[in-house]
Write a protein that holds these residues in place. Structure first.
Motif, PDB file in Angstrom:
ATOM      1  N   THR A  59       0.820  -1.211   0.000  1.00 49.15           N
ATOM      2  CA  THR A  59       0.000   0.000   0.000  1.00 49.15           C
ATOM      3  C   THR A  59       0.854   1.262   0.000  1.00 49.15           C
ATOM      4  OG1 THR A  59      -0.219  -0.149   2.416  1.00 49.15           O
ATOM      5  CG2 THR A  59      -2.007  -1.090   1.075  1.00 49.15           C
ATOM      6  N   GLY A  60       2.143   1.085  -0.245  1.00 46.50           N
ATOM      7  CA  GLY A  60       3.007   2.243  -0.459  1.00 46.50           C
ATOM      8  C   GLY A  60       3.713   2.800   0.750  1.00 46.50           C
ATOM      9  N   GLN A  83      -2.343   7.548   9.808  1.00 48.46           N
ATOM     10  CA  GLN A  83      -1.801   8.407   8.755  1.00 48.46           C
ATOM     11  C   GLN A  83      -1.632   7.618   7.457  1.00 48.46           C
ATOM     12  OE1 GLN A  83       1.802  10.007  10.408  1.00 48.46           O
ATOM     13  NE2 GLN A  83       0.717  11.417  11.765  1.00 48.46           N
ATOM     14  N   HIS A  84      -1.126   6.401   7.582  1.00 47.94           N
ATOM     15  CA  HIS A  84      -0.955   5.581   6.385  1.00 47.94           C
ATOM     16  C   HIS A  84      -2.311   5.224   5.779  1.00 47.94           C
ATOM     17  CE1 HIS A  84       0.886   3.028   3.483  1.00 47.94           C
ATOM     18  NE2 HIS A  84       0.193   1.993   3.902  1.00 47.94           N
ATOM     19  N   ARG A  85      -3.282   4.946   6.623  1.00 50.33           N
ATOM     20  CA  ARG A  85      -4.626   4.635   6.141  1.00 50.33           C
ATOM     21  C   ARG A  85      -5.186   5.804   5.345  1.00 50.33           C
ATOM     22  NH1 ARG A  85     -10.057   5.073   7.345  1.00 50.33           N
ATOM     23  NH2 ARG A  85     -11.245   3.147   6.994  1.00 50.33           N
ATOM     24  N   THR A  86      -4.990   7.004   5.836  1.00 49.61           N
ATOM     25  CA  THR A  86      -5.450   8.197   5.120  1.00 49.61           C
ATOM     26  C   THR A  86      -4.787   8.290   3.751  1.00 49.61           C
ATOM     27  OG1 THR A  86      -5.879   9.374   7.193  1.00 49.61           O
ATOM     28  CG2 THR A  86      -5.549  10.731   5.214  1.00 49.61           C
ATOM     29  N   THR A  87      -3.505   8.017   3.701  1.00 52.61           N
ATOM     30  CA  THR A  87      -2.773   8.026   2.428  1.00 52.61           C
ATOM     31  C   THR A  87      -3.343   6.986   1.477  1.00 52.61           C
ATOM     32  OG1 THR A  87      -0.760   8.820   3.498  1.00 52.61           O
ATOM     33  CG2 THR A  87      -0.492   7.719   1.379  1.00 52.61           C
ATOM     34  N   VAL A  88      -3.601   5.785   1.982  1.00 50.09           N
ATOM     35  CA  VAL A  88      -4.134   4.703   1.150  1.00 50.09           C
ATOM     36  C   VAL A  88      -5.518   5.073   0.633  1.00 50.09           C
ATOM     37  CG1 VAL A  88      -4.918   2.293   1.162  1.00 50.09           C
ATOM     38  CG2 VAL A  88      -2.739   2.907   2.227  1.00 50.09           C
ATOM     39  N   LEU A  89      -6.367   5.635   1.490  1.00 52.05           N
ATOM     40  CA  LEU A  89      -7.706   6.040   1.052  1.00 52.05           C
ATOM     41  C   LEU A  89      -7.634   7.110  -0.036  1.00 52.05           C
ATOM     42  CD1 LEU A  89      -9.622   6.051   4.449  1.00 52.05           C
ATOM     43  CD2 LEU A  89      -9.941   4.471   2.512  1.00 52.05           C
ATOM     44  N   GLN A 126      -5.167   7.430  -2.193  1.00 55.41           N
ATOM     45  CA  GLN A 126      -4.727   6.721  -3.399  1.00 55.41           C
ATOM     46  C   GLN A 126      -5.881   5.962  -4.041  1.00 55.41           C
ATOM     47  OE1 GLN A 126      -1.646   4.328  -1.629  1.00 55.41           O
ATOM     48  NE2 GLN A 126      -0.036   5.813  -2.081  1.00 55.41           N
ATOM     49  N   ILE A 127      -6.712   5.323  -3.217  1.00 54.37           N
ATOM     50  CA  ILE A 127      -7.870   4.595  -3.743  1.00 54.37           C
ATOM     51  C   ILE A 127      -8.797   5.565  -4.459  1.00 54.37           C
ATOM     52  CG2 ILE A 127      -9.978   3.369  -3.065  1.00 54.37           C
ATOM     53  CD1 ILE A 127      -8.259   2.000  -0.868  1.00 54.37           C
ATOM     54  N   SER A 128      -9.044   6.709  -3.861  1.00 50.11           N
ATOM     55  CA  SER A 128      -9.917   7.716  -4.472  1.00 50.11           C
ATOM     56  C   SER A 128      -9.365   8.174  -5.820  1.00 50.11           C
ATOM     57  CB  SER A 128     -10.076   8.907  -3.520  1.00 50.11           C
ATOM     58  OG  SER A 128     -10.834   9.922  -4.126  1.00 50.11           O
ATOM     59  N   GLU A 129      -8.056   8.424  -5.855  1.00 47.79           N
ATOM     60  CA  GLU A 129      -7.427   8.840  -7.113  1.00 47.79           C
ATOM     61  C   GLU A 129      -7.513   7.742  -8.165  1.00 47.79           C
ATOM     62  OE1 GLU A 129      -3.506   9.934  -5.812  1.00 47.79           O
ATOM     63  OE2 GLU A 129      -4.219  11.794  -4.873  1.00 47.79           O
ATOM     64  N   LEU A 130      -7.324   6.506  -7.754  1.00 43.94           N
ATOM     65  CA  LEU A 130      -7.421   5.386  -8.688  1.00 43.94           C
ATOM     66  C   LEU A 130      -8.848   5.214  -9.203  1.00 43.94           C
ATOM     67  CD1 LEU A 130      -5.092   2.751  -6.985  1.00 43.94           C
ATOM     68  CD2 LEU A 130      -4.739   3.849  -9.206  1.00 43.94           C
ATOM     69  N   GLN A 131      -9.831   5.410  -8.329  1.00 37.96           N
ATOM     70  CA  GLN A 131     -11.227   5.312  -8.760  1.00 37.96           C
ATOM     71  C   GLN A 131     -11.556   6.408  -9.780  1.00 37.96           C
ATOM     72  OE1 GLN A 131     -13.093   5.341  -4.869  1.00 37.96           O
ATOM     73  NE2 GLN A 131     -13.478   3.137  -4.986  1.00 37.96           N
TER      74      GLN A 131
END
Length: 126
Positions: A60-61, A90-96, A98-103
Motif C-alpha cells: 500500500t506504499g 496516517q498511512h490509512r489516510t494516504t491509502v484512502l 490513493q484509492i480515491s485517485e485510482l477510482q
C-alpha cells in the motif's frame, strides 16, 4: 511448523524473495531469525505474521523507513500504542486518498472503453 519454516517456504507463503526476507532481517524489520543445526534460517509463526503485515504495508506504499519505525515502536513496548495508532492512521489516510485517485482514473478509462464499444457497435450495425 514445529521446527519453523525455511526461507523457501516463507518466500512461497509470502510472495517475497529470499533476498528480500534476508534484507528485511538485516534492516531490522524482523527479529533475528533462529537457525537450525546446519545454520539455515527457521522462521517462526510470529515472523510469518509480521511479514504478512509488512507486505500489506509495503503493497500500500508505506516507505520502508516508516515500516522500520513501526517495528521499532512495537519492540519498545506497549507504552507507545498511541504513536503506533497514529502512524497507521496516517498511512490509512494516504491509502484512502490513493484509492480515491485510482477510482477517478478508472472512471476516465471506463468512459473511454464505453466510447470505443459504442463506436464498434455502430460500425457493426452499418
Amino acid at each position: 511448523m514445529a521446527d519453523g519454516l525455511t526461507v523457501g517456504e516463507v518466500a512461497d507463503k509470502t510472495g517475497l524473495t529470499a533476498y528480500t526476507l534476508r534484507w528485511y532481517e538485516q534492516v531490522g524489520l524482523l527479529d533475528p531469525i533462529p537457525r537450525d543445526h546446519a545454520g539455515r534460517r527457521r522462521y517462526r509463526l510470529r515472523d510469518v505474521e509480521r511479514l504478512d503485515l509488512l507486505t500489506k504495508m509495503r503493497a500500500t506504499g508505506m516507505p520502508v523507513r516508516e515500516m522500520v519505525r513501526y517495528v521499532a515502536l512495537v519492540r519498545a513496548g506497549t507504552h507507545n500504542r498511541r504513536e503506533r495508532l497514529e502512524l497507521l492512521e496516517q498511512h490509512r489516510t494516504t491509502v484512502l486518498r490513493q484509492i480515491s485517485e485510482l477510482q477517478r482514473d478508472l472512471a476516465v478509462i471506463d468512459r473511454k472503453i464505453t466510447r470505443y464499444r459504442g463506436h464498434l457497435h455502430a460500425e457493426q450495425t452499418d
